[in-house]
Design a protein around this motif. Structure first.
Motif, short mmCIF file in Angstrom:
data_model
loop_
_atom_site.label_atom_id
_atom_site.label_comp_id
_atom_site.label_asym_id
_atom_site.label_seq_id
_atom_site.Cartn_x
_atom_site.Cartn_y
_atom_site.Cartn_z
N PHE A 262 0.55 -1.28 0.00
CA PHE A 262 0.01 0.15 -0.01
C PHE A 262 0.93 1.37 -0.11
CE2 PHE A 262 -2.39 3.24 2.34
CZ PHE A 262 -3.66 3.26 1.24
N LEU A 263 0.65 2.34 -0.76
CA LEU A 263 1.24 3.40 -0.73
C LEU A 263 0.44 4.62 0.12
CD1 LEU A 263 3.80 4.93 -2.30
CD2 LEU A 263 2.17 5.56 -4.04
N ARG A 271 2.95 1.27 8.67
CA ARG A 271 2.95 0.78 10.03
C ARG A 271 4.22 -0.49 10.03
NH1 ARG A 271 -2.33 -2.01 12.01
NH2 ARG A 271 -0.73 -2.76 13.63
N GLY A 272 4.77 -0.79 11.03
CA GLY A 272 6.18 -1.33 11.16
C GLY A 272 5.74 -3.13 10.68
N ASP A 273 4.61 -3.37 11.03
CA ASP A 273 4.38 -4.81 10.62
C ASP A 273 3.42 -5.09 9.51
OD1 ASP A 273 2.18 -3.75 11.93
OD2 ASP A 273 1.49 -5.32 13.16
N ALA A 274 3.73 -4.18 8.56
CA ALA A 274 2.95 -3.87 7.37
C ALA A 274 2.73 -5.31 6.64
CB ALA A 274 3.26 -2.91 6.33
N ARG A 283 -5.81 -6.07 -3.91
CA ARG A 283 -5.12 -4.78 -3.82
C ARG A 283 -5.66 -4.26 -2.85
NH1 ARG A 283 -6.07 -5.97 -9.33
NH2 ARG A 283 -8.01 -4.54 -9.25
N CYS A 284 -4.49 -3.53 -2.20
CA CYS A 284 -4.91 -2.35 -1.08
C CYS A 284 -5.50 -1.39 -1.52
CB CYS A 284 -3.82 -2.63 -0.12
SG CYS A 284 -2.97 -3.61 0.65
N ASP A 289 -8.34 0.46 3.36
CA ASP A 289 -7.17 -0.14 3.93
C ASP A 289 -6.44 0.95 4.41
OD1 ASP A 289 -7.67 -2.92 3.18
OD2 ASP A 289 -7.20 -2.32 1.54
N PHE A 290 -6.74 2.19 4.19
CA PHE A 290 -5.96 3.38 4.65
C PHE A 290 -5.62 3.35 6.26
CE2 PHE A 290 -5.83 7.65 6.43
CZ PHE A 290 -4.43 7.98 6.39
#
Length: 553
Positions: A262-263, A271-274, A283-284, A289-290
């Motif tokens: 995700f952009l 986030r760190g655990d993306a 697709r995000c 998903d934001f």
């Protein structure tokens, strides 16, 4: 005889022309004169036979220029064959055209001339049969241009049949098999495709799809497991066979996307655990998903740039990589290198400090105001010591130029100087010098050249270059100038002393002296010269200055 006659020339000294050869008795025959000439040709030479009289043997033919080539004697013989004849070309040198094949033992057959040409094709070549006379075996089809394709073997009688033993590759194309066919979308090759032939050399959808292919099941009928979703457009995606199976998972389904794909917008970061957080679909998307994938990024305004760096302009609008700014991860994002003095241009009289590239300015590029930071003055650093006064120095005490220099601790001596020295280096020299040593700093142009000149500069006197050696001459020139001006004034006075218009002088009398009568000559002259202005100044006891005329002589 020897006195009156010359011997005649012999024929062996005569060079016979083309078409002639020296006669066999040339050594015994004499020319008509002391030198053989053209008229002796009939006596000394025999006529040669031209090659046109020669009979060339089999396999040879007369040369093209045989009429201009001659045999070795009056008649041609076998020995003249190399001279008069050329070998005929042989059929092995002839290249048969398309549809023809060279005859066997072509080297034993001769062409009509020295070089073979198309006229010799009937002698040198055999006509080939065309492939349209050959019946291709099973699994083959006759070539489309079989009527103009020729078999490999030649028939001396112009045969019309090709041999099925060796002409099949030449005349026939192998039929394509179904395993070379690409079935259309929604179909797959049958398991027996390798043993099934298409209708022609290449398979086509129109003629061979039904023979070679079977219909496939659509992925829209497949149920994806947990963590997967059916691919977009699954109705147009097909399983490997007529029924979808577990093996079709990768074909029909996509794993759910995770947040690492995700952009996030500019002010946010993943986030760190993306990678462990799944999106709602393959697709995000921002809409779904934001909030799950992104978190607010810290502003560069909260980042403290280390030494030798400056905050970037508008740092409040720049962001760190994550929710907290960290060094060195966010250093390049939030800070820029401070300008260093290495590229600073010092003005005249200054020089860059040592290690200037390690000295930094408070801006991205050093400014004019950074001169003290980047530069140090340079010039002449000089020093001298004071020597105790001796007996000879007492004689100089009466000299007005030398006396100021000899007062104090002693006479200047032991002079040294260094040009293009920095002020800091000169200060270090002063700190390390003895108490009786005087250290000074000035520009290179004003650098003194001796201890006496340096001491003169320090006490504010006249430099040594303008001191006692020149002062007598200066005094002499000034005295001569004053003397000349006095002489010029005396001459002018003598020239105009009797002229009433130029004879007025300024005299002064006290106010309390009696004034002359109104009509006295003195009053008349006073009115006449009333326009002259008296010089400024007063005398003691005078309350008023009046101009008076000089009495006429």
């Amino acid at each position: 005889t020897e006195s009156c006659c010359d011997p005649l020339a012999r024929c062996d000294a005569f060079h016979c022309p083309r078409g002639y050869a020296p006669t066999r008795r040339a050594g015994a025959l004499l020319c008509a004169g002391q030198r053989c000439t053209e008229r002796d040709k009939g006596t000394c030479c025999d006529i040669l036979a031209p090659c046109t009289h020669h009979d060339c043997p089999a396999g040879t033919t007369l040369k093209r220029d045989a009429s201009a080539v001659f045999c070795a004697a009056e008649g041609c013989g076998p020995e003249d064959t190399p001279t008069c004849c050329d070998a005929l070309g042989t059929c092995d040198a002839f290249s048969c055209s398309h549809g023809f094949q060279a005859i066997p033992n072509a080297s034993d057959f001769y062409c009509a001339t020295q070089e073979c040409n198309m006229v010799d094709r009937a002698v040198c070549c055999l006509r080939l049969a065309t492939c349209d006379t050959l019946a291709c075996p099973s699994g083959f089809v006759q070539k489309e241009d079989a009527a103009i394709v020729f078999c490999a073997d030649g028939d001396p009688d112009g045969g019309v049949e090709c041999s099925p033993e060796w002409d099949v590759p030449t005349c026939c194309d192998r039929l394509a098999r179904c395993d070379t066919f690409a079935c259309p979308i929604g179909y797959a090759l049958k398991s027996s495709a390798r043993s099934v032939f298409c209708a022609a050399q290449s398979c086509t959808t129109r003629d061979d799809a039904a023979v070679c292919c079977e219909e496939l099941a659509s992925c829209s009928t497949y149920s994806c497991g947990h963590g997967f979703a059916v691919k977009d457009g699954s109705a147009g995606i097909f399983c490997a066979g007529g029924v979808c199976r577990d093996e079709d998972l990768s074909s029909c389904c996509d794993p759910l996307a995770n947040c690492s794909s995700f952009l996030c917008p500019n002010a946010y970061a993943l986030r760190g655990d993306a990678e462990q957080v799944a999106c709602a679909a393959q697709r995000c998307t921002k809409e779904s998903d934001f909030g799950v994938c992104c978190e607010q990024r810290a502003s560069c305004a909260d980042f403290t740039c280390p030494q030798r760096y400056l905050p970037k302009p508008q740092s409040s609008q720049l962001f760190c990589m994550g929710p907290e700014c960290r060094d060195p991860i966010d250093l390049e994002s939030c800070c820029e290198h401070a300008g260093n003095c290495g590229s600073y241009e010092c003005p005249a009289g200054y020089m860059l400090r040592d290690n200037s590239s390690d000295i930094f300015c408070p801006f991205e590029a050093c400014q004019k105001e950074d001169i003290d930071t980047c530069c140090v003055r340079y010039g002449c650093c000089y020093s001298f010591s004071l020597k105790a006064l001796g007996g000879s120095d007492m004689q100089d005490m009466s000299d007005p130029l030398m006396a100021p220099l000899l007062t104090g601790q002693g006479r200047p001596c032991c002079f040294s100087r260094s040009l293009s020295f920095s002020l800091e280096e000169c200060e270090v020299r002063r700190a390390n010098s003895a108490m009786e040593t005087v250290v000074g700093f000035t520009s290179n142009e004003r650098c003194p050249s001796s201890a006496m000149e340096a001491s003169t500069v320090l006490i504010g006197g006249v430099p040594e270059g303008w001191g006692s050696p020149l002062w007598p001459w200066i005094s002499f020139l000034l005295s001569a100038l004053l003397l000349g001006m006095s002489g010029a004034l005396l001459v002018l006075w003598w020239q105009y002393k009797d002229d009433p218009k130029h004879s007025a002088i300024w005299c002064y009398r006290r106010i309390d002296d009696p004034a002359p009568p109104p009509d006295s000559p003195e009053r008349v002259h006073r009115r006449e010269y009333a326009s002259h202005s008296p010089p400024s100044g007063t005398f003691s006891g005078a309350s008023e200055l009046e101009p008076l005329t000089r009495p006429q002589v």
